[in-house]
Design a protein around this motif. Structure first.
Motif, PDB file in Angstrom:
ATOM      1  N   LYS A 247       0.850  -1.190   0.000  1.00 37.79           N
ATOM      2  CA  LYS A 247       0.000   0.000   0.000  1.00 37.79           C
ATOM      3  C   LYS A 247       0.884   1.238   0.000  1.00 37.79           C
ATOM      4  O   LYS A 247       1.974   1.241   0.589  1.00 37.79           O
ATOM      5  N   LEU A 248       0.430   2.287  -0.660  1.00 40.97           N
ATOM      6  CA  LEU A 248       1.202   3.521  -0.683  1.00 40.97           C
ATOM      7  C   LEU A 248       1.472   4.030   0.726  1.00 40.97           C
ATOM      8  O   LEU A 248       2.549   4.561   1.008  1.00 40.97           O
ATOM      9  N   SER A 249       0.502   3.854   1.607  1.00 38.78           N
ATOM     10  CA  SER A 249       0.656   4.324   2.991  1.00 38.78           C
ATOM     11  C   SER A 249       1.747   3.567   3.745  1.00 38.78           C
ATOM     12  O   SER A 249       2.239   4.040   4.772  1.00 38.78           O
ATOM     13  N   GLU A 250       2.141   2.398   3.248  1.00 35.77           N
ATOM     14  CA  GLU A 250       3.179   1.597   3.906  1.00 35.77           C
ATOM     15  C   GLU A 250       4.589   1.972   3.455  1.00 35.77           C
ATOM     16  O   GLU A 250       5.567   1.499   4.031  1.00 35.77           O
ATOM     17  N   LEU A 251       4.690   2.815   2.447  1.00 32.91           N
ATOM     18  CA  LEU A 251       6.002   3.205   1.926  1.00 32.91           C
ATOM     19  C   LEU A 251       6.519   4.386   2.740  1.00 32.91           C
ATOM     20  O   LEU A 251       6.168   5.537   2.483  1.00 32.91           O
ATOM     21  N   LYS A 252       7.326   4.096   3.721  1.00 33.12           N
ATOM     22  CA  LYS A 252       7.804   5.122   4.652  1.00 33.12           C
ATOM     23  C   LYS A 252       8.896   5.978   4.028  1.00 33.12           C
ATOM     24  O   LYS A 252       9.696   5.513   3.222  1.00 33.12           O
ATOM     25  N   GLY A 253       8.889   7.266   4.395  1.00 35.11           N
ATOM     26  CA  GLY A 253       9.905   8.182   3.904  1.00 35.11           C
ATOM     27  C   GLY A 253       9.592   8.751   2.531  1.00 35.11           C
ATOM     28  O   GLY A 253      10.396   9.505   1.984  1.00 35.11           O
ATOM     29  N   LEU A 254       8.448   8.385   1.972  1.00 37.11           N
ATOM     30  CA  LEU A 254       8.083   8.857   0.639  1.00 37.11           C
ATOM     31  C   LEU A 254       6.820   9.716   0.678  1.00 37.11           C
ATOM     32  O   LEU A 254       6.078   9.795  -0.294  1.00 37.11           O
ATOM     33  N   ASP A 255       6.596  10.362   1.812  1.00 33.52           N
ATOM     34  CA  ASP A 255       5.353  11.108   2.014  1.00 33.52           C
ATOM     35  C   ASP A 255       5.115  12.158   0.929  1.00 33.52           C
ATOM     36  O   ASP A 255       4.003  12.287   0.406  1.00 33.52           O
ATOM     37  N   GLU A 256       6.144  12.927   0.571  1.00 31.33           N
ATOM     38  CA  GLU A 256       5.973  13.995  -0.410  1.00 31.33           C
ATOM     39  C   GLU A 256       5.696  13.422  -1.795  1.00 31.33           C
ATOM     40  O   GLU A 256       4.866  13.948  -2.540  1.00 31.33           O
ATOM     41  N   VAL A 257       6.392  12.338  -2.134  1.00 33.01           N
ATOM     42  CA  VAL A 257       6.173  11.686  -3.440  1.00 33.01           C
ATOM     43  C   VAL A 257       4.748  11.167  -3.534  1.00 33.01           C
ATOM     44  O   VAL A 257       4.047  11.377  -4.538  1.00 33.01           O
ATOM     45  N   ILE A 258       4.315  10.492  -2.484  1.00 32.35           N
ATOM     46  CA  ILE A 258       2.967   9.914  -2.483  1.00 32.35           C
ATOM     47  C   ILE A 258       1.903  11.004  -2.541  1.00 32.35           C
ATOM     48  O   ILE A 258       0.901  10.881  -3.249  1.00 32.35           O
ATOM     49  N   LYS A 259       2.135  12.096  -1.816  1.00 33.00           N
ATOM     50  CA  LYS A 259       1.171  13.208  -1.830  1.00 33.00           C
ATOM     51  C   LYS A 259       1.024  13.776  -3.240  1.00 33.00           C
ATOM     52  O   LYS A 259      -0.092  14.039  -3.708  1.00 33.00           O
ATOM     53  N   GLN A 260       2.158  13.969  -3.926  1.00 32.20           N
ATOM     54  CA  GLN A 260       2.101  14.515  -5.283  1.00 32.20           C
ATOM     55  C   GLN A 260       1.421  13.548  -6.252  1.00 32.20           C
ATOM     56  O   GLN A 260       0.681  13.972  -7.142  1.00 32.20           O
ATOM     57  N   LEU A 261       1.661  12.246  -6.087  1.00 38.10           N
ATOM     58  CA  LEU A 261       0.980  11.255  -6.925  1.00 38.10           C
ATOM     59  C   LEU A 261      -0.525  11.278  -6.670  1.00 38.10           C
ATOM     60  O   LEU A 261      -1.328  11.159  -7.600  1.00 38.10           O
ATOM     61  N   GLU A 262      -0.905  11.438  -5.420  1.00 37.99           N
ATOM     62  CA  GLU A 262      -2.331  11.506  -5.080  1.00 37.99           C
ATOM     63  C   GLU A 262      -2.974  12.736  -5.730  1.00 37.99           C
ATOM     64  O   GLU A 262      -4.067  12.665  -6.292  1.00 37.99           O
ATOM     65  N   ILE A 263      -2.275  13.881  -5.658  1.00 38.98           N
ATOM     66  CA  ILE A 263      -2.828  15.134  -6.187  1.00 38.98           C
ATOM     67  C   ILE A 263      -2.899  15.115  -7.709  1.00 38.98           C
ATOM     68  O   ILE A 263      -3.932  15.437  -8.305  1.00 38.98           O
ATOM     69  N   ASP A 264      -1.794  14.741  -8.337  1.00 38.95           N
ATOM     70  CA  ASP A 264      -1.645  14.948  -9.785  1.00 38.95           C
ATOM     71  C   ASP A 264      -1.989  13.742 -10.651  1.00 38.95           C
ATOM     72  O   ASP A 264      -2.055  13.874 -11.873  1.00 38.95           O
ATOM     73  N   VAL A 265      -2.201  12.583 -10.041  1.00 39.51           N
ATOM     74  CA  VAL A 265      -2.501  11.394 -10.848  1.00 39.51           C
ATOM     75  C   VAL A 265      -3.706  10.628 -10.301  1.00 39.51           C
ATOM     76  O   VAL A 265      -4.710  10.435 -10.990  1.00 39.51           O
ATOM     77  N   ILE A 266      -3.612  10.184  -9.063  1.00 39.11           N
ATOM     78  CA  ILE A 266      -4.580   9.221  -8.534  1.00 39.11           C
ATOM     79  C   ILE A 266      -5.957   9.845  -8.330  1.00 39.11           C
ATOM     80  O   ILE A 266      -6.977   9.253  -8.712  1.00 39.11           O
ATOM     81  N   THR A 267      -6.010  11.027  -7.714  1.00 35.90           N
ATOM     82  CA  THR A 267      -7.321  11.639  -7.417  1.00 35.90           C
ATOM     83  C   THR A 267      -8.149  11.885  -8.673  1.00 35.90           C
ATOM     84  O   THR A 267      -9.306  11.463  -8.744  1.00 35.90           O
ATOM     85  N   PRO A 268      -7.612  12.543  -9.709  1.00 33.67           N
ATOM     86  CA  PRO A 268      -8.435  12.726 -10.918  1.00 33.67           C
ATOM     87  C   PRO A 268      -8.742  11.416 -11.634  1.00 33.67           C
ATOM     88  O   PRO A 268      -9.797  11.288 -12.272  1.00 33.67           O
ATOM     89  N   LEU A 269      -7.861  10.428 -11.513  1.00 35.27           N
ATOM     90  CA  LEU A 269      -8.098   9.158 -12.190  1.00 35.27           C
ATOM     91  C   LEU A 269      -9.168   8.332 -11.479  1.00 35.27           C
ATOM     92  O   LEU A 269     -10.020   7.716 -12.118  1.00 35.27           O
ATOM     93  N   GLU A 270      -9.161   8.373 -10.138  1.00 32.02           N
ATOM     94  CA  GLU A 270     -10.127   7.582  -9.368  1.00 32.02           C
ATOM     95  C   GLU A 270     -11.478   8.273  -9.219  1.00 32.02           C
ATOM     96  O   GLU A 270     -12.459   7.631  -8.846  1.00 32.02           O
ATOM     97  N   ASN A 271     -11.529   9.569  -9.503  1.00 35.38           N
ATOM     98  CA  ASN A 271     -12.773  10.321  -9.320  1.00 35.38           C
ATOM     99  C   ASN A 271     -13.157  11.040 -10.609  1.00 35.38           C
ATOM    100  O   ASN A 271     -13.087  12.278 -10.696  1.00 35.38           O
ATOM    101  N   PRO A 272     -13.557  10.289 -11.641  1.00 41.67           N
ATOM    102  CA  PRO A 272     -13.826  10.910 -12.949  1.00 41.67           C
ATOM    103  C   PRO A 272     -14.945  11.942 -12.923  1.00 41.67           C
ATOM    104  O   PRO A 272     -14.879  12.944 -13.637  1.00 41.67           O
ATOM    105  N   GLU A 273     -15.985  11.738 -12.068  1.00 39.14           N
ATOM    106  CA  GLU A 273     -17.075  12.713 -12.007  1.00 39.14           C
ATOM    107  C   GLU A 273     -16.569  14.046 -11.460  1.00 39.14           C
ATOM    108  O   GLU A 273     -16.870  15.119 -11.998  1.00 39.14           O
ATOM    109  N   LEU A 274     -15.780  13.963 -10.383  1.00 35.51           N
ATOM    110  CA  LEU A 274     -15.196  15.169  -9.773  1.00 35.51           C
ATOM    111  C   LEU A 274     -14.229  15.838 -10.746  1.00 35.51           C
ATOM    112  O   LEU A 274     -14.213  17.069 -10.872  1.00 35.51           O
TER     113      LEU A 274
END
Length: 508
Positions: A247-274
């Motif tokens: 899980k992304l949450s289990e990857l320690k020390g990569l908080d900033e990388v994961i946050k940017q992936l959530e903002i710029d890739v995962i959120t718009p991809l997982e929430n097409p209506e939004l």
């Protein structure tokens, strides 16, 4: 679950063929253009219902329907190499029965000619055959409808005909086909949401999914149907059962990388209506760069489990430079387009480009991200990983292509503590707080992979003592032995390859 059946009408004939909204539009446009031209080409991609529309036109126009099989039956009665004559003869015989002939599978017919004994000339019929058909149409006031699945036609056919293009299925088409093949259980689904989630399903995918879904609910929701489609229709090239569950949450020390992936890739991809409501779009290209062992591949594993059927992988199992490489890459990209919005994860991209920076693959990526046909690929996000930023061609990483650069840094003390606790929680070797603090200090410069190896080596040494009934030492002793082994391995590595620029984990 039973499929919809054609119900005979009272006069003994089959009921009218029912068409989806987009199919009806193509049906109507074909009839309208047939009033203006002797030849009309119905251009529809495979598995979107081309034959169904042509059969509906056959019934409506009282036309004669000719399939690929009919032509080759004529070939069988004559000579195997007289394909041109067989095509002409089949069409002319069909015109004796009706004013309108509908020739399905025309793209396949032309392709078969090009791939066999006509391989040395361009795709298409010989000019004398085309001329003969055109003359017959003109002399006898006949009409010809061609079923094709690409826009290219023989030159003279192209000049003489008008083309009707059917676009991909829309949400209303989805509703039509799911209700047709799936029944009442799918009558209340929000198909706009289904289409936003996966806008490239074809008729065969929907039909197959409806056959495979074991209907347990009286009425499915969009969420439930999406879950079923991920099992039966929207398929990744990655079997998640073979991928370590991370899980992304289990990857320690990569908080900033994961946050940017959530903002710029995962959120718009997982929430097409939004994403549609607020105009959010995933980045076209993302680059994860850093030393080996910093978690680049682990991010890929986590994304594979998080995004499921929306995740596609190109890695070292597809060997660059081999004859099958581009065929396999093309197949993966086509599947990603069909499942868009999606991610294509290219692991160790620098290795794929290292053979003189494979110009073909490099240009392929440029076209994919920013070429003339990039609009067709706009639903794909390319995530690449590299050990050396300098190995990536400059043109690939400029703005508009690879838009997001994320450095995979070595874990700090806090991150190393979290990583070690995670690995230690799964075993019997449990150092005290003081011992753990010592280990943290001595592992400055370690990657996450180094820490995993450290715990594994220390545990193996501890297990050896247990089996051999040796005196059991404090946990710190086993970790110090494992550290000594890793440092010795490091010295051997640099002795073997003193000019190596690759840093594997900590510095000795």
């Amino acid at each position: 679950m039973k499929l919809a059946k054609i119900i005979p009408s009272k006069n003994g004939r089959k009921a009218a063929i029912k068409l989806s909204p987009s199919q009806k539009k193509a049906f109507t446009e074909t009839k309208e253009k047939l009033q203006k031209s002797a030849i009309v080409a119905l251009n529809i991609s495979s598995n979107y219902g081309k034959s169904t529309i042509l059969k509906a036109l056959t019934k409506d126009l009282k036309a004669e329907y000719v399939r690929l099989a009919d032509i080759f039956l004529t070939v069988e009665k004559t000579e195997a190499f007289r394909v041109e004559e067989a095509i002409y003869k089949t069409i002319i015989e069909a015109f004796e029965k009706s004013e309108v002939v509908i020739l399905d599978d025309f793209t396949t017919i032309e392709g078969a000619l090009a791939e066999s004994y006509y391989a040395r000339r361009p795709i298409g019929l010989e000019e004398f055959t085309v001329d003969a058909i055109l003359n017959h149409l003109q002399d006898h006031d006949k009409k010809l409808i061609l079923g094709v699945n690409r826009s290219y036609l023989s030159h003279k056919f192209y000049v003489e005909c008008l083309t009707v293009d059917m676009e991909k299925l829309n949400a209303k088409d989805y509703a039509f086909f799911f209700k047709k093949f799936g029944g009442i259980a799918f009558s209340k689904v929000d198909y706009k949401r289904i289409h936003q989630y996966s806008g490239n399903l074809n008729v065969n995918q929907i039909k197959r999914a409806c056959k495979l879904i074991e209907v347990e609910e009286k009425s499915y929701s969009a969420t439930q149907l999406i879950e079923e489609l991920e099992k039966h229709a929207i398929v990744s090239n990655v079997d998640r059962k073979d991928v370590e569950k991370v899980k992304l949450s289990e990857l320690k020390g990569l908080d900033e990388v994961i946050k940017q992936l959530e903002i710029d890739v995962i959120t718009p991809l997982e929430n097409p209506e939004l994403a549609e409501e607020y105009g959010m779009t995933p980045k076209r290209g993302v680059l994860l760069y850093g030393s080996p062992g910093t978690g680049k591949t682990s991010v890929g594993k986590a994304l594979a489990h998080r995004l499921k059927s929306k995740f596609f992988l190109i890695d070292g199992t597809i060997i660059s430079g081999t004859g099958n490489f581009y065929r396999e890459v093309h197949r993966i990209m086509a599947a990603a387009r069909n499942n868009a919005p999606s991610i294509v994860f290219i692991d160790d991209c620098d290795l794929l480009l290292e053979n003189g920076r494979d110009e073909g693959f490099y240009r392929y990526l440029l076209t994919l991200l920013d070429g003339l046909e990039s609009k067709a690929n706009k639903g794909i996000t390319v995530v690449m990983t590299t050990m050396l930023l300098s190995s990536i061609p400059d043109a690939l990483i400029r703005s508009g292509r690879i838009e997001l650069w994320l450095e995979m840094k070595l874990p700090n003390e806090e991150a190393r503590m979290d990583i070690l606790k995670t690995y230690l929680s799964k075993g019997k070797l449990q150092p005290s707080k003081a011992e753990l603090a010592t280990i943290i200090k001595e592992t400055d410069g370690f990657t996450g992979a180094d820490l995993k190896r450290l715990v594994s080596d220390a545990t193996n040494i501890y297990g050896y003592d247990m089996v051999k009934k040796n005196k059991i030492a404090k946990p710190l002793v086993y970790f110090e032995k494992a550290l000594e082994r890793l440092k010795k391995l490091r010295k051997q590595f640099y002795k073997t390859d003193p000019n190596s620029s690759t840093k594997i984990g900590f510095q000795s």
